[in-house]
Design an enzyme around this catalytic site. Structure first.
Site, PDB file in Angstrom:
ATOM      1  CD  GLU A   7      -1.557  -2.165   2.072  1.00 55.58           C
ATOM      2  OE1 GLU A   7      -2.351  -2.768   2.602  1.00 55.58           O
ATOM      3  OE2 GLU A   7      -0.045  -2.477   2.088  1.00 55.58           O
ATOM      4  CG  ASP A  80      -2.173  -3.541   5.594  1.00 59.38           C
ATOM      5  OD1 ASP A  80      -0.937  -3.695   5.352  1.00 59.38           O
ATOM      6  OD2 ASP A  80      -2.486  -2.189   5.816  1.00 59.38           O
ATOM      7  CG  ASP A  82      -7.091  -5.421   7.236  1.00 53.43           C
ATOM      8  OD1 ASP A  82      -6.846  -5.509   5.977  1.00 53.43           O
ATOM      9  OD2 ASP A  82      -7.052  -4.402   7.690  1.00 53.43           O
ATOM     10  CD  GLU A  84     -10.714  -1.250   3.364  1.00 55.36           C
ATOM     11  OE1 GLU A  84     -10.952  -0.322   2.657  1.00 55.36           O
ATOM     12  OE2 GLU A  84     -11.705  -1.818   4.170  1.00 55.36           O
ATOM     13  CE1 TYR A 296      -2.487  -3.879   8.992  1.00 53.29           C
ATOM     14  CE2 TYR A 296      -4.456  -5.145   9.638  1.00 53.29           C
ATOM     15  CZ  TYR A 296      -3.802  -3.959   8.817  1.00 53.29           C
ATOM     16  OH  TYR A 296      -4.816  -3.428   7.838  1.00 53.29           O
ATOM     17  NE  ARG A 298      -6.649   0.494   9.978  1.00 53.33           N
ATOM     18  CZ  ARG A 298      -5.758   1.113   9.380  1.00 53.33           C
ATOM     19  NH1 ARG A 298      -4.787   0.393   8.678  1.00 53.33           N
ATOM     20  NH2 ARG A 298      -5.505   2.487   9.364  1.00 53.33           N
ATOM     21  CG  HIS A 343      -4.771 -10.281  11.792  1.00 51.03           C
ATOM     22  ND1 HIS A 343      -4.803 -11.210  10.883  1.00 51.03           N
ATOM     23  CD2 HIS A 343      -5.867  -9.421  11.376  1.00 51.03           C
ATOM     24  CE1 HIS A 343      -5.273 -10.712   9.700  1.00 51.03           C
ATOM     25  NE2 HIS A 343      -6.185  -9.844  10.103  1.00 51.03           N
TER      26      HIS A 343
END
Length: 904
Positions: A7, A80, A82, A84, A296, A298, A343
């Site tokens: 990203e 990432d 997740d 998103e 990570y 989130r 996670h």
């Protein structure tokens, strides 16, 4: 070489360092495409087809990736780990396939890693997979839901509740939490109660404190001492008796550490300890993650990988010794509603490195990393061991009973490195007691000790007897307003939102001016109350906590592959669309009456004298009710308008504000040259007036009060000074035309014309208000010359900031422009100002057309509908005629063929 896409450039830089020369690492800079902010981007009538658009600033990033794939025939999507991140990878792959940048022989894979470390990244490269379709479908469902709610519910708000900006699926529920908490606080009525404390001493003269727990042989409940008289009697009962210890009980206890951080608890603790908002905390954590310092950020999981637990235990042993390491590792289980535990918890990637060893330059990163490192190590440390002592004290007649408590830390355990913060202060039970034995006769402490005890009391008043026994006054407290930390905690408990959305939800309702943050507490603004009242009354189901949490649970089922995402959307849209249609015939007056009724306890609280709180205090017979102004702001007005012009701000009455407010008949400042000078509240703001309006003088001299001045503080001298405007600066040296200084709608200015009422001439802004009375001719000439020179730049065609599309009825482009007085929409020759209550970045074509129609109606113009193009009449070809084959007459050339003649 393979092309690896992540990203952000910071993440790309770190990963490139780990992968080496065999890879090209590029950044997508987040999502490369999104739904265009206009109607039709999600089509419920066509299987919820979603029309995506590559953002203009993303095109260059997509091109860079596509160019790299021309020579490197392998694409690795490493966004990432997740939902998103999965969506970003899916968008990238889809976009590159549309550009034909991915060929038939291009290998495309997806890798995930929970930490940006060399071992985690290289291990992930060994385990590629394809993009997870259920995770993408959950993202699509969430995105479609948010779009359908926003683009269908927001226009209802704009039409039925002037001044509202927009409504969001989860943001509206979050706003409801804050509004309802404020209503609880307003409805709260404090209750008085008293407590009694005594300063006592042991036989060895050591002081300590005890509180009264029983009186007249009966246990005291919280409100048993309800007033000062009862408290005074209790003080006398204690101070008049001899006291002794009847029992001493020491109980061992333990305190266990908190689990390592997940997203919500990190935001809460960062808010408690640093005053850091949710968005700031996540932004700081993002930078720590991209630099490879933490895992990570989130996540709603609180467990750690076995190797991380082992590393934490080793770090504890090295720093604190073997006594601080429990025999077995601690295992944590999430208790939050709808927790996915997808996670690991948020933890350092290297347990041995503290904040000092990382040498972080950014102060916020250093503080947040230190917090994460200490919490992680503490979570695997031994419990703190305490000894809690309770001393029971009585009088010989057993009419008075007191209790003293205290504790001793036997082993600090995890407290040696970290202790969790608290949202509200707890009672002070950590005091240590002196050595006390059963049967000890006790004495009363001196006044010095009593003074210290009084300072520690919560009450505003205290009674004393002999300086040792105190009666402390207390009042019950309303529930506290939410902080960002406690709001996130409450959302997590209810199952509203997810780790990746908490920060944006809390930030959005503040950006829309529905909520303000003051001293870290969240207060609902008037518009936030109105929006909540509207939604609760007309769309109640969609702001219910259980409904929103249930929808989140359904989205989790989609991500697990247990539910079809389009079935979920269809079920939601069917009922939601019907609810939208039901509001089509609602009149604004009907909506305002309903909201006025719902908010009446807040707007019209009971009067101390029992009179009708809705009775107009100005005319004495009008009824107060809620109104809205053209600007969209709400206020309270009288039903006898325009005869009675009483108004007050939206909200409960403020006696002090009303006492200093400008009355409808004007506020008399005094007299000047025989004329009354008054301040009035006008349609366009407050103004000063000389004299009164009469038949002979219907328009007495008036002058607006400058925005920088507080109308209530304007003096007679100030008003006379204003009413003397416009001020003649003098005659312009070049042409002899007067130059005036005045205050206009947009501030102080100069005018070069015969009079200030002339529409011609030259105007130039003045820098300060004081310049109106002090500017001289030299400076005035300079400012006017600069204004004339700047006109040379005029006449050029302005470029639109954003094109919205064709006018749906009349045709022609509709676009947003930036003008002298702010942003506006333009169609043909009609310019319509965009109100401050509407975010121009979110303005849709439909909204723009409404603004244009409203502007056209005010100016008497009509927006003609586009005429259908006339149908062309069918053109019949003439029947072909056979030319007669006659021999040419003598001396004439043969006739040309028809086709040849036609060409000529």
């Amino acid at each position: 070489m393979a092309v690896v896409v992540v990203e952000s450039p910071a993440k790309a830089k770190t990963i490139d360092k780990y992968l080496g020369d065999g890879y090209t690492v590029l950044a997508s800079y987040g999502h490369v495409r999104d739904l265009p902010p206009k109607d039709g981007s999600v089509d419920p009538d066509n299987g919820f087809d979603m029309r995506w658009e590559v953002a203009s600033d993303s095109k260059k990033h997509v091109k860079a990736i596509a160019d790299a794939l021309k020579t490197d025939n392998e694409l690795i999507l490493a966004t990432d780990p997740d939902r998103e991140g999965e969506a970003i990878s899916w968008h990238l792959e889809e976009t590159l396939r549309e550009r034909k940048a991915i060929r038939k022989d291009t290998a495309v894979s997806r890798v995930v890693f929970n930490a940006i470390t060399k071992s985690a990244v290289t291990e992930a490269m060994k385990n590629p997979r394809q993009v997870d379709a259920p995770l993408v479908e959950a993202y699509l469902a969430r995105r479609a839901l948010d779009y359908l709610v926003g683009f269908n519910l927001s226009p209802v708000l704009w039409r039925k509740l002037p001044g509202s900006k927009s409504a969001g699926r989860v943001q509206s529920v979050c706003l409801r939490l804050i509004v309802e908490r404020e209503m609880e606080i307003e409805a709260f009525r404090p209750r008085e109660y008293w407590t009694v404390r005594a300063g006592l001493t042991t036989p060895r003269g050591k002081p300590f404190e005890a509180r009264l727990v029983s009186l007249a042989g009966r246990k005291l409940e919280r409100f048993d001492l309800a007033n000062e008289t009862q408290a005074e009697m209790a003080v006398q009962a204690v101070s008049s008796r001899k006291l002794s210890v009847v029992s001493v009980e020491a109980k061992p206890s333990t305190r266990n550490p908190a689990p390592p951080f997940m997203t919500s608890t990190l935001q809460q603790e960062a808010s408690r300890k640093f005053g850091m908002g949710a968005r700031a905390a996540m932004s700081t954590a993002q930078r720590l993650y991209e630099a490879g310092h933490i895992t990570y950020m989130r996540t709603d999981g609180i467990d750690m990988a076995p190797e991380a637990v082992s590393a934490a235990r080793d770090a504890i042993r090295d720093r604190f010794g073997a006594d601080y390491v429990p025999q077995a590792p601690r295992i944590y289980k999430n208790k939050a509603k709808n927790a996915q535990e997808a996670h690991e918890a948020i933890r350092p990637t290297d347990m041995a490195r503290d904040a000092d060893s990382l040498k972080l330059a950014d102060a916020d990163q250093r503080k947040l990393y230190d917090l994460i490192w200490k919490r992680t190590l503490a979570s695997q440390m031994e419990a703190a061991r305490l000894e809690r002592t309770t001393v029971e004290i009585e009088s010989p007649d057993r009419q008075v009973g007191l209790r003293a408590t205290g504790q001793v830390m036997l082993f600090d355990g995890f407290i040696a490195i970290y202790e969790e913060g608290r949202d509200e202060p707890a009672e002070d039970d950590d005091k240590r007691l002196p050595q006390i034995a059963e049967g000890d006769a006790l004495g009363f402490a001196d006044k010095t000790f009593a003074d210290e005890a009084a300072k520690a009391g919560a009450g505003a008043s205290q009674l004393g007897h002999d300086g040792a026994v105190l009666g402390l006054q207390h009042h019950t407290q309303p529930p506290p307003r939410y902080t960002e930390a406690t709001l996130v905690k409450r959302m997590e408990e209810l199952g509203i939102g997810r780790p990746s959305t908490y920060a944006s939800i809390v930030t959005t309702i503040q950006d829309r001016k529905y909520v303000r943050k003051d001293k870290n507490r969240l207060f609902p603004e008037d518009q936030g109350r109105l929006v909540t009242a509207f939604l609760v009354n007309y769309f109640r189901r969609y702001v219910e906590y259980d409904f929103t949490a249930g929808l989140e649970e359904s989205l989790d089922h989609v991500s697990a592959g247990e539910e079809d995402w389009k079935t979920l959307l269809d079920r939601f849209w069917r009922d939601f669309h019907a609810a939208i249609e039901e509001t089509a015939d609602l009149r604004i007056s009907e909506v305002l009456d309903k909201i006025d009724e719902v908010l009446s306890p807040h707007l019209y609280p009971p009067q101390p004298d029992g009179s009708n709180p809705r009775l107009c205090p100005n005319c004495g017979n009008g009824r107060l009710s809620m109104r809205t102004a053209r600007s969209g702001g709400a206020f309270i007005g009288c039903s006898n308008y325009p005869e009675c012009r009483y108004t007050r701000p939206f909200g409960p009455p403020d006696p002090e504000a009303e006492a200093s407010a400008i009355p409808p008949e004007g506020k008399l400042l005094g007299k000047d040259q025989g004329d009354e000078i008054r301040i009035f509240k006008g349609r366009y703001g407050p103004y000063a007036q000389r004299g009164t309006a009469t038949e002979d003088n219907p328009k007495p001299p008036r002058q607006s009060i400058p925005q920088d001045w507080t109308p209530e503080e304007v003096s007679l001298a100030d008003a006379v000074r204003l009413l003397a405007l416009p001020r003649l600066v003098g005659q312009h040296p070049e042409d002899g035309v007067p130059v005036w200084a005045n205050i206009g709608r947009y501030g102080p200015y100069l005018k070069h014309a015969e009079s200030t009422s002339d529409r011609g001439g030259t105007n130039a802004n003045l820098e300060t208000l004081e310049d109106v009375w002090t500017v001289g001719m030299n400076r005035a000439v300079q400012l006017l010359a600069e204004k004339v020179a700047s006109r040379g730049a005029r006449g050029r065609a302005a470029k639109p900031l954003r094109e919205l599309g064709e006018h749906p009825e009349a045709g022609g482009p509709v676009a947003i422009y930036d003008g002298k007085y702010g942003l506006y929409v333009k169609w043909e020759k009609i310019n319509a100002t965009i109100p401050e209550t509407i975010d121009a970045a979110e303005l849709t074509l439909a909204q723009a057309v409404d603004l244009i129609d409203e502007r056209a109606a005010r100016s008497g113009k009509k927006v003609a509908k586009k005429k259908a193009a006339p149908k062309k009449a069918a053109t019949k070809k003439p029947a072909a005629r056979k030319a007669a084959t006659k021999k040419p007459a003598a001396g004439k050339a043969p006739a040309k063929k028809a086709s040849a003649a036609k060409k000529e």
